[in-house]
Enzyme design. Structure first.
Site, PDB file in Angstrom:
ATOM      1  N   CYS A   2      40.644  36.393  44.337  1.00  0.00           N
ATOM      2  CA  CYS A   2      41.538  35.407  44.918  1.00  0.00           C
ATOM      3  C   CYS A   2      41.296  34.042  44.300  1.00  0.00           C
ATOM      4  CB  CYS A   2      41.318  35.322  46.430  1.00  0.00           C
ATOM      5  SG  CYS A   2      41.431  36.917  47.274  1.00  0.00           S
ATOM      6  N   ARG A  50      45.842  35.274  47.528  1.00  0.00           N
ATOM      7  CA  ARG A  50      45.191  36.577  47.648  1.00  0.00           C
ATOM      8  C   ARG A  50      45.678  37.597  46.623  1.00  0.00           C
ATOM      9  NH1 ARG A  50      45.149  41.213  52.337  1.00  0.00           N
ATOM     10  NH2 ARG A  50      43.141  42.131  51.717  1.00  0.00           N
ATOM     11  N   LEU A  51      44.706  38.243  45.973  1.00  0.00           N
ATOM     12  CA  LEU A  51      44.931  39.463  45.207  1.00  0.00           C
ATOM     13  C   LEU A  51      44.345  40.590  46.049  1.00  0.00           C
ATOM     14  CD1 LEU A  51      45.814  40.936  42.593  1.00  0.00           C
ATOM     15  CD2 LEU A  51      43.513  40.500  41.703  1.00  0.00           C
ATOM     16  N   SER A  52      45.194  41.442  46.597  1.00  0.00           N
ATOM     17  CA  SER A  52      44.754  42.443  47.570  1.00  0.00           C
ATOM     18  C   SER A  52      44.025  43.591  46.871  1.00  0.00           C
ATOM     19  CB  SER A  52      45.950  42.996  48.348  1.00  0.00           C
ATOM     20  OG  SER A  52      46.616  41.954  49.041  1.00  0.00           O
ATOM     21  N   ILE A  54      40.913  45.263  48.861  1.00  0.00           N
ATOM     22  CA  ILE A  54      40.363  46.044  49.974  1.00  0.00           C
ATOM     23  C   ILE A  54      41.067  45.605  51.256  1.00  0.00           C
ATOM     24  CG2 ILE A  54      38.282  46.440  51.369  1.00  0.00           C
ATOM     25  CD1 ILE A  54      36.656  46.169  48.797  1.00  0.00           C
ATOM     26  N   ASN A  75      36.728  34.007  47.823  1.00  0.00           N
ATOM     27  CA  ASN A  75      37.122  34.599  46.544  1.00  0.00           C
ATOM     28  C   ASN A  75      36.011  35.525  46.103  1.00  0.00           C
ATOM     29  OD1 ASN A  75      37.989  35.133  43.883  1.00  0.00           O
ATOM     30  ND2 ASN A  75      37.037  33.257  43.117  1.00  0.00           N
ATOM     31  N   GLY A  76      36.305  36.804  45.916  1.00  0.00           N
ATOM     32  CA  GLY A  76      35.298  37.714  45.407  1.00  0.00           C
ATOM     33  C   GLY A  76      35.282  39.034  46.139  1.00  0.00           C
ATOM     34  N   GLU A  77      34.182  39.755  45.995  1.00  0.00           N
ATOM     35  CA  GLU A  77      33.986  41.042  46.662  1.00  0.00           C
ATOM     36  C   GLU A  77      32.526  41.145  47.122  1.00  0.00           C
ATOM     37  OE1 GLU A  77      36.374  43.055  47.287  1.00  0.00           O
ATOM     38  OE2 GLU A  77      37.939  42.461  45.853  1.00  0.00           O
ATOM     39  N   SER A 363      33.473  46.007  33.719  1.00  0.00           N
ATOM     40  CA  SER A 363      33.104  45.603  32.360  1.00  0.00           C
ATOM     41  C   SER A 363      31.611  45.815  32.151  1.00  0.00           C
ATOM     42  CB  SER A 363      33.450  44.123  32.130  1.00  0.00           C
ATOM     43  OG  SER A 363      32.446  43.278  32.645  1.00  0.00           O
TER      44      SER A 363
END
Length: 632
Positions: A2, A50-52, A54, A75-77, A363
């Site tokens: 995000c 937001r980039l969805s 999860i 922002n992150g996981e 990566s």
């Protein structure tokens, strides 16, 4: 993945205009095309794109805790969020969503800033605690996710995932920092302790900062560091088994997603190792993506294809024209700050290819820093042996004198390119390694600057910061100190910046399993012989992966992405090279000796010399100044 942005008043908690926060967040729409949100309270505003990945439908942001006390833009996981959720539920927490964002909120309410060491992942977040009347800004251990901030004239602090977000704020001053220009010329990027714009800061990796109403902002607090001063004990077989366990855990944890997931595959050791372990874990074929070039000397696709065939991946490859210079403007827009790592262009291209098939890509970044995979680290270890044998009183005059008279011969075979080695050996280990990783030597930079610019930087020298990091590193050897500095300085400033911006430009989430902090901590404590043996770096990693990968992949010379910049600057970009000395925005700054730049440009264009790296740096600096609207 995000983008976040926001405003916080450290003085009187003035009202925050939600439209202003919205404009800052919308400047980051490429980081989060799937949703947006803005929340404001007394003296604070948070924005989110937001980039969805999860809990696709159930975790909109900014998100509030159930009791309304805390609000977060994240922002992150967080890869261990399920384990944390179970622990918190055991202590009475209740959850309304299935994602990791709400877990951070609950962890904060339970443990405060002590929640940070419990979070395994990549993250940058802003969390407002209404009871404490404070805003916490935090960044992950190794700096995978960025966070910019600036103190503004109205007493507020603005922050954003990229400089673009701050540029959307009308009070941001657009004045170049001359010390950042010195840093950029030395390294080819603006490191994390500096920003191209005066007053703008980057929250350091592994740090948090607490902002309070009616109080001056305190400095950032470090919450994590890596220690190279310890050593594992045990046989190579035992260490190899432990390494494989850490790698499996790191890769497996990063394969959790509610969207299509794949991997970058260059055919090198690190990306091939990640793909091998993904294939071991996955029931379905792993989606892999590779970029090739139509010039044989630059192309690695045959190795990528062998690895893809070995693990039966769903492989996608694309050939890129190495003469594709048309993306220069796009790169400048993507990075905001000047960024001259030429591998950014092919990295962007492989991200574009991956985004056609997946939303998340793993990566192989980070293994070279953690396991000593760079050739410069191998050379440094050898030079340190020589420094141990020869006293400084002998080295300085002998090697310093040789370095002064030895011609710079980048075109020559490796054994004849001794100038940099001689100059390095004349200095102590920290100074020598700082010189080794630099792009433009301090002597050349000084010769390029005008008298006015030299006065502006007032004796500041970019290498001094890096060398100080090495001297203060928790380390036993020169190699330890070099790797520590690479992890703390080079990795976040160059490698992770490149991957973050190029992946986010196409709304792709990139994950780096080989930068799992437990894996990095394990690698830092390896005996030196398990990192380097003979001419091989990353020795234990390669030895461990022999059960998965052939020797022709593991032990072939390191290549990496290459871009033919020298040819561009003699051909389609020759006019741009000439304009650097006269006519371009850079020429109007008065920072550089125009006559000297003009001579270097003509010498390169004619083929008499190769000044491509310097000219490329200056070209990207010019584009950045233009993009940022910095007055000449």
């Amino acid at each position: 993945m995000c983008g976040i942005a926001g405003i916080f008043h450290c003085g009187t908690p003035k009202p925050v205009d939600p439209e202003r926060v919205s404009r800052m967040a919308d400047a980051l729409a490429h980081r989060g095309p799937d949703g947006s949100g803005v929340w404001t309270g007394p003296g604070v505003g948070l924005g989110h794109r937001r980039l969805s990945i999860i809990d696709i439908a159930g975790s909109p942001q900014p998100m509030h805790s159930a009791d309304g006390r805390a609000t977060i833009a994240f922002n992150g996981e967080i890869y261990n969020y399920r384990e944390l959720r179970r622990e918190l539920e055991g202590e009475g927490a209740e959850f309304r969503t299935d994602g990791d964002t709400e877990v951070i909120l609950a962890a904060w309410l339970r443990w405060g800033v002590e929640c940070l060491p419990r979070l395994h992942g990549m993250f940058a977040f802003a969390l407002y605690d209404a009871h404490r009347r404070e805003l916490v800004l935090a960044r992950d251990r190794l700096g995978v996710k960025p966070l910019f901030m600036v103190h503004l004239a109205d007493g507020s602090v603005a922050f954003a995932s990229e400089l673009k977000g701050l540029l959307a704020h009308p009070l941001l001053r657009r004045e170049a920092d001359p010390l950042a220009v010195e840093d950029y010329l030395a390294w080819g990027y603006v490191p994390d302790h500096r920003s191209i714009l005066k007053g703008v800061e980057k929250l350091p990796a592994g740090h948090y900062r607490v902002l309070r109403h009616e109080a001056a902002p305190p400095p950032p607090v470090q919450w994590w560091d890596v220690d190279f001063s310890r050593r594992h004990r045990g046989s190579t077989a035992d260490l190899s088994a432990e390494l494989l366990h850490h790698m499996r855990e790191a890769v497996g944890s990063r394969m959790v997603a509610d969207v299509p997931l794949g991997a970058f595959l260059s055919g090198g050791v690190d990306s091939s190792a990640v793909v091998a372990l993904m294939a071991e874990t996955s029931r379905d074929p792993v989606t892999t993506c590779s970029i090739g070039f139509d010039v044989a000397a630059l192309d690695e696709t045959s190795y990528a294809e062998k690895v893809a065939h070995r693990f039966s991946t769903d492989h996608h490859a694309r050939t890129v024209d190495p003469g594709d210079f048309t993306a220069v403007e796009g790169l400048a827009t993507m990075f905001d700050e000047p960024f001259a790592d030429a591998s950014a262009l092919p990295t962007w291209r492989v991200c574009q290819l991956a985004r056609e098939h997946v939303t998340v890509a793993l990566s192989g970044d980070g293994a070279d820093e953690a396991f000593a995979g760079y050739r410069r680290q191998l050379f440094h270890a050898r030079e340190e042996q020589m420094r141990t044998v020869l006293p400084a009183a002998l080295r300085r005059p002998v090697f310093g004198g040789l370095g002064a008279i030895w011609p710079k011969a980048d075109w020559a075979p490796q054994p004849l390119r001794a100038k940099a080695t001689f100059l390095s050996l004349a200095e102590d280990g920290a100074e020598g390694y700082a010189r080794a990783i630099g792009v433009v030597a301090p002597e050349l930079r000084a010769a390029l600057y005008t008298d006015r610019f030299r006065r502006e930087i007032d004796g500041y020298r970019a290498e001094d910061v890096f060398a100080q990091i090495m001297r203060e590193a928790p380390a036993r050897s020169g190699l330890d100190a070099a790797q520590y500095a690479d992890l703390k300085f080079w990795l976040p400033g160059d490698i992770l910046t490149k991957v973050d911006r190029t992946s986010m430009a196409v709304s792709l989430e990139a994950r780096e399993p080989l930068l799992d902090h437990r894996l990095v901590e394990f690698a830092a404590a390896l005996p030196q012989r398990e990192r380097i043996r003979g001419r091989q770096g990353k020795w234990l990693l390669k030895h461990t992966m022999r059960r998965y990968l052939p020797d022709e992949v593991l032990f072939r010379p390191k290549q990496g992405f290459v871009t033919p910049i020298a040819d561009w600057l003699r051909g389609p970009l020759a006019g741009e090279a000439r304009a650097i000395a006269s006519g371009a925005r850079l020429a109007r700054t008065g920072w550089f000796d125009e006559t000297r730049l003009a001579r270097m440009a003509e010498a390169h264009i004619s083929g008499r010399s190769d000044h491509s790296r310097l000219l490329w740096q200056l070209l990207m600096l010019d584009r950045s100044l233009d993009r940022l609207g910095i007055a000449a």
